[in-house]
Design a protein around this motif. Structure first.
Motif, PDB file in Angstrom:
ATOM      1  N   SER A 158      40.357  18.831  55.989  1.00 21.64           N
ATOM      2  CA  SER A 158      42.239  18.517  55.743  1.00 21.64           C
ATOM      3  C   SER A 158      42.013  16.884  56.535  1.00 21.64           C
ATOM      4  O   SER A 158      43.058  16.118  55.350  1.00 21.64           O
ATOM      5  CB  SER A 158      43.221  19.627  57.292  1.00 21.64           C
ATOM      6  OG  SER A 158      42.441  18.349  58.199  1.00 21.64           O
ATOM      7  N   MET A 159      40.974  16.462  56.893  1.00 24.22           N
ATOM      8  CA  MET A 159      41.302  14.595  56.809  1.00 24.22           C
ATOM      9  C   MET A 159      39.917  14.613  56.163  1.00 24.22           C
ATOM     10  O   MET A 159      39.703  13.772  56.560  1.00 24.22           O
ATOM     11  CB  MET A 159      40.604  14.543  58.452  1.00 24.22           C
ATOM     12  CG  MET A 159      41.751  15.731  58.947  1.00 24.22           C
ATOM     13  SD  MET A 159      41.946  14.687  60.919  1.00 24.22           S
ATOM     14  CE  MET A 159      43.459  15.242  61.508  1.00 24.22           C
ATOM     15  N   GLY A 160      38.929  15.186  55.291  1.00 24.72           N
ATOM     16  CA  GLY A 160      37.573  14.408  54.781  1.00 24.72           C
ATOM     17  C   GLY A 160      36.846  13.703  54.581  1.00 24.72           C
ATOM     18  O   GLY A 160      36.655  12.527  54.814  1.00 24.72           O
ATOM     19  N   ILE A 206      36.796  18.607  47.557  1.00 27.18           N
ATOM     20  CA  ILE A 206      38.248  18.536  48.202  1.00 27.18           C
ATOM     21  C   ILE A 206      37.645  17.581  49.468  1.00 27.18           C
ATOM     22  O   ILE A 206      37.517  17.391  50.740  1.00 27.18           O
ATOM     23  CB  ILE A 206      38.673  19.935  49.041  1.00 27.18           C
ATOM     24  CG1 ILE A 206      38.579  20.981  48.312  1.00 27.18           C
ATOM     25  CG2 ILE A 206      40.083  20.528  48.910  1.00 27.18           C
ATOM     26  CD1 ILE A 206      39.599  20.840  46.026  1.00 27.18           C
ATOM     27  N   CYS A 207      39.287  16.429  49.310  1.00 26.33           N
ATOM     28  CA  CYS A 207      38.896  15.115  50.204  1.00 26.33           C
ATOM     29  C   CYS A 207      40.240  15.418  51.566  1.00 26.33           C
ATOM     30  O   CYS A 207      40.159  14.791  52.300  1.00 26.33           O
ATOM     31  CB  CYS A 207      38.640  14.086  49.630  1.00 26.33           C
ATOM     32  SG  CYS A 207      37.656  13.313  48.192  1.00 26.33           S
ATOM     33  N   LEU A 247      38.801   7.804  50.499  1.00 24.16           N
ATOM     34  CA  LEU A 247      37.369   8.604  49.855  1.00 24.16           C
ATOM     35  C   LEU A 247      37.667   9.649  48.674  1.00 24.16           C
ATOM     36  O   LEU A 247      37.077   8.822  47.986  1.00 24.16           O
ATOM     37  CB  LEU A 247      37.288   9.621  50.661  1.00 24.16           C
ATOM     38  CG  LEU A 247      35.835  10.919  50.309  1.00 24.16           C
ATOM     39  CD1 LEU A 247      34.561  10.210  49.914  1.00 24.16           C
ATOM     40  CD2 LEU A 247      35.649  11.860  51.662  1.00 24.16           C
ATOM     41  N   LEU A 248      39.024   9.710  48.287  1.00 27.05           N
ATOM     42  CA  LEU A 248      39.274  10.364  46.427  1.00 27.05           C
ATOM     43  C   LEU A 248      39.377   9.128  45.843  1.00 27.05           C
ATOM     44  O   LEU A 248      39.020   9.718  44.771  1.00 27.05           O
ATOM     45  CB  LEU A 248      40.919  10.958  46.881  1.00 27.05           C
ATOM     46  CG  LEU A 248      41.509  11.584  46.039  1.00 27.05           C
ATOM     47  CD1 LEU A 248      40.450  12.846  44.510  1.00 27.05           C
ATOM     48  CD2 LEU A 248      42.883  11.996  45.969  1.00 27.05           C
ATOM     49  N   SER A 249      39.912   8.472  46.812  1.00 30.30           N
ATOM     50  CA  SER A 249      40.040   6.669  45.163  1.00 30.30           C
ATOM     51  C   SER A 249      38.499   6.779  44.882  1.00 30.30           C
ATOM     52  O   SER A 249      37.924   5.931  43.725  1.00 30.30           O
ATOM     53  CB  SER A 249      40.862   5.359  45.911  1.00 30.30           C
ATOM     54  OG  SER A 249      41.909   6.013  45.857  1.00 30.30           O
ATOM     55  N   GLU A 250      37.323   6.411  46.514  1.00 26.84           N
ATOM     56  CA  GLU A 250      35.480   6.130  45.991  1.00 26.84           C
ATOM     57  C   GLU A 250      35.557   6.789  44.659  1.00 26.84           C
ATOM     58  O   GLU A 250      34.317   6.729  44.190  1.00 26.84           O
ATOM     59  CB  GLU A 250      35.507   6.017  47.113  1.00 26.84           C
ATOM     60  CG  GLU A 250      36.015   4.168  48.621  1.00 26.84           C
ATOM     61  CD  GLU A 250      35.049   5.156  49.459  1.00 26.84           C
ATOM     62  OE1 GLU A 250      35.198   4.011  50.407  1.00 26.84           O
ATOM     63  OE2 GLU A 250      34.826   6.026  49.934  1.00 26.84           O
ATOM     64  N   ILE A 251      35.739   8.452  45.085  1.00 31.26           N
ATOM     65  CA  ILE A 251      35.544   9.654  44.321  1.00 31.26           C
ATOM     66  C   ILE A 251      35.523   8.858  42.591  1.00 31.26           C
ATOM     67  O   ILE A 251      34.229   8.944  41.727  1.00 31.26           O
ATOM     68  CB  ILE A 251      35.307  10.596  45.047  1.00 31.26           C
ATOM     69  CG1 ILE A 251      34.583  10.857  46.594  1.00 31.26           C
ATOM     70  CG2 ILE A 251      34.469  11.775  43.674  1.00 31.26           C
ATOM     71  CD1 ILE A 251      34.643  12.281  46.994  1.00 31.26           C
ATOM     72  N   LEU A 305      39.484  15.763  44.255  1.00 33.62           N
ATOM     73  CA  LEU A 305      40.894  16.689  44.408  1.00 33.62           C
ATOM     74  C   LEU A 305      40.663  16.330  46.023  1.00 33.62           C
ATOM     75  O   LEU A 305      40.242  16.065  46.877  1.00 33.62           O
ATOM     76  CB  LEU A 305      41.086  17.908  44.086  1.00 33.62           C
ATOM     77  CG  LEU A 305      40.498  18.565  42.628  1.00 33.62           C
ATOM     78  CD1 LEU A 305      40.490  20.033  42.469  1.00 33.62           C
ATOM     79  CD2 LEU A 305      41.263  18.021  42.192  1.00 33.62           C
ATOM     80  N   GLY A 306      42.390  15.896  46.293  1.00 36.03           N
ATOM     81  CA  GLY A 306      42.908  15.219  47.389  1.00 36.03           C
ATOM     82  C   GLY A 306      43.783  17.084  48.594  1.00 36.03           C
ATOM     83  O   GLY A 306      42.207  18.016  48.488  1.00 36.03           O
ATOM     84  N   PHE A 307      44.795  16.811  49.303  1.00 34.29           N
ATOM     85  CA  PHE A 307      44.455  17.975  50.033  1.00 34.29           C
ATOM     86  C   PHE A 307      45.260  18.842  48.570  1.00 34.29           C
ATOM     87  O   PHE A 307      46.076  18.789  47.810  1.00 34.29           O
ATOM     88  CB  PHE A 307      45.256  16.996  50.198  1.00 34.29           C
ATOM     89  CG  PHE A 307      46.248  18.538  52.111  1.00 34.29           C
ATOM     90  CD1 PHE A 307      46.245  18.455  53.070  1.00 34.29           C
ATOM     91  CD2 PHE A 307      47.734  19.110  51.677  1.00 34.29           C
ATOM     92  CE1 PHE A 307      45.455  19.704  53.934  1.00 34.29           C
ATOM     93  CE2 PHE A 307      47.904  20.554  52.749  1.00 34.29           C
ATOM     94  CZ  PHE A 307      47.057  20.235  53.749  1.00 34.29           C
TER      95      PHE A 307
END
Length: 361
Positions: A208-210, A231-232, A238-242, A253-255
């Protein structure tokens, strides 16, 4: 009957498990309410406990490992723990909420409210009925200080819980509760992700916290012939970096709320070994690779699954890449993992819990 379900926001698994129980109870017309323990006893403590948990995970969880090891050592002394004494302070607030709302059964998926309920019952002639759910594949430190009517655990862990000091009579080995909706209502969402039925799909779940250093792994997998859903969770950084890397075969994807659809739509799942997320994957019967355990309880989760041949443990990126390719090439290995998941993991656990509640309470 009126049930109160309690959890705490230290990681997503405790809350998810509580929600599954709430869902299953309501589906069976049992009146219930889900609450964060700290919303009742100390609203400021909710944010603080979450921040402390997140802070402990820095440095790849080394601090968390130290705290957890210290807790294990203290738990083995048999001396009343500071964790129990702190949670004992909340007994009046929790008792008032229970009595004001006429709850007749409490179900907790976290240690803290279990200890508070134990403290309440020590002072009451008419005891409060409560059930504690262990959401990992190892008894956590100080669980033995709680005295529930039922302690829900994974089958095969009975001796470990007894050795730690938990009451043999309370142990109920039906498995970590997963709602029947999770497995039965899952749907194929490949079209929504612009994937076709012939694509090979790997799902990477980071909790849940990536948690976990995933960028280098994705770089190593960039030229593979499969699609990678990553799933980040709530880790927006982390989502932005990917996304910035613009990998050609990665869907970041995020949550997300419908994780069961993503598991169902994948061929192989690579996951951090959280107790609840691992159970979700096994309940869906998917070839599983465990990576990036938070030192402590998640290491034990990995060991349980690996020793029962329900997952492959990997510690290095090269091992992860090899394990994915091996699973795609080796259908027998896939079937062995799935067969053992069917043997050891009960995907009707929440339904079984409701039946027990109806029978005993």
């Amino acid at each position: 009957m009126k049930a109160l379900i309690l959890s705490c926001s230290t990681g997503g698994g405790h809350n998810s498990c509580a929600r599954y129980i709430e869902e299953e109870l309501k589906a069976n017309n049992i009146e219930c309410e889900f609450k964060d323990f700290f919303d009742i006893v100390n609203p400021k403590g909710k944010e603080l406990s979450s921040k402390l948990y997140l802070a402990s995970l820095k440095g790849n969880g080394k601090f968390f490992k130290g705290v957890y090891s210290l807790g294990e050592a203290y738990s083995n002394t048999g001396i009343t723990s500071p964790v129990y004494l702190v949670n004992k302070l909340h007994k009046n607030s929790l008792l008032k909420y229970i009595e004001d709302n006429s709850f007749t059964l409490i179900i907790t998926t976290h240690l803290f409210p279990a200890l508070t309920l134990t403290a309440i019952n020590k002072d009451k002639t008419e005891k409060i009925n409560f059930i504690t759910v262990a959401t990992d594949y190892e008894p956590c430190p100080f669980m033995e200080e709680s005295k529930p009517n039922m302690l829900i655990i994974q089958k095969g862990l009975e001796e470990k819980f007894i050795e730690k000091g938990n009451s043999k009579e309370s142990l109920t080995p039906i498995g970590i509760p997963i709602s029947t909706r999770f497995t039965q209502n899952a749907k194929d969402i490949r079209n929504e992700l612009n994937l076709n039925k012939h694509d090979k799909v790997v799902l990477i779940m980071l909790g849940s916290m990536g948690f976990g250093k995933i960028l280098e792994l994705l770089k190593d997998l960039e030229n593979e012939d499969y699609k990678i859903i990553t799933i980040c969770g709530s880790n927006q950084k982390l989502l932005s970096e990917i996304k910035d890397e613009n990998f050609k075969n990665v869907i970041p994807l995020g949550f997300i709320k419908n994780i069961n659809d993503y598991i169902y739509s994948s061929d192989i799942v690579v996951s951090k070994p959280g107790g609840l997320s691992t159970t979700e994957i096994a309940a869906m019967r998917k070839p599983l690779i465990h990576i990036f355990p938070i030192p402590g309880i998640e290491t034990y989760n990995t060991e349980f699954f690996e020793s029962h041949h329900m997952s492959i443990k990997c510690t290095k990126n090269e091992e992860i890449k090899d394990a994915i390719n091996n699973l795609f090439e080796n259908k027998e290995l896939q079937n062995e993992i799935i067969g053992n998941q069917k043997k050891y993991i009960n995907n009707q656990s929440a339904k079984d819990l409701v039946q027990l509640i109806e029978e005993y309470f």
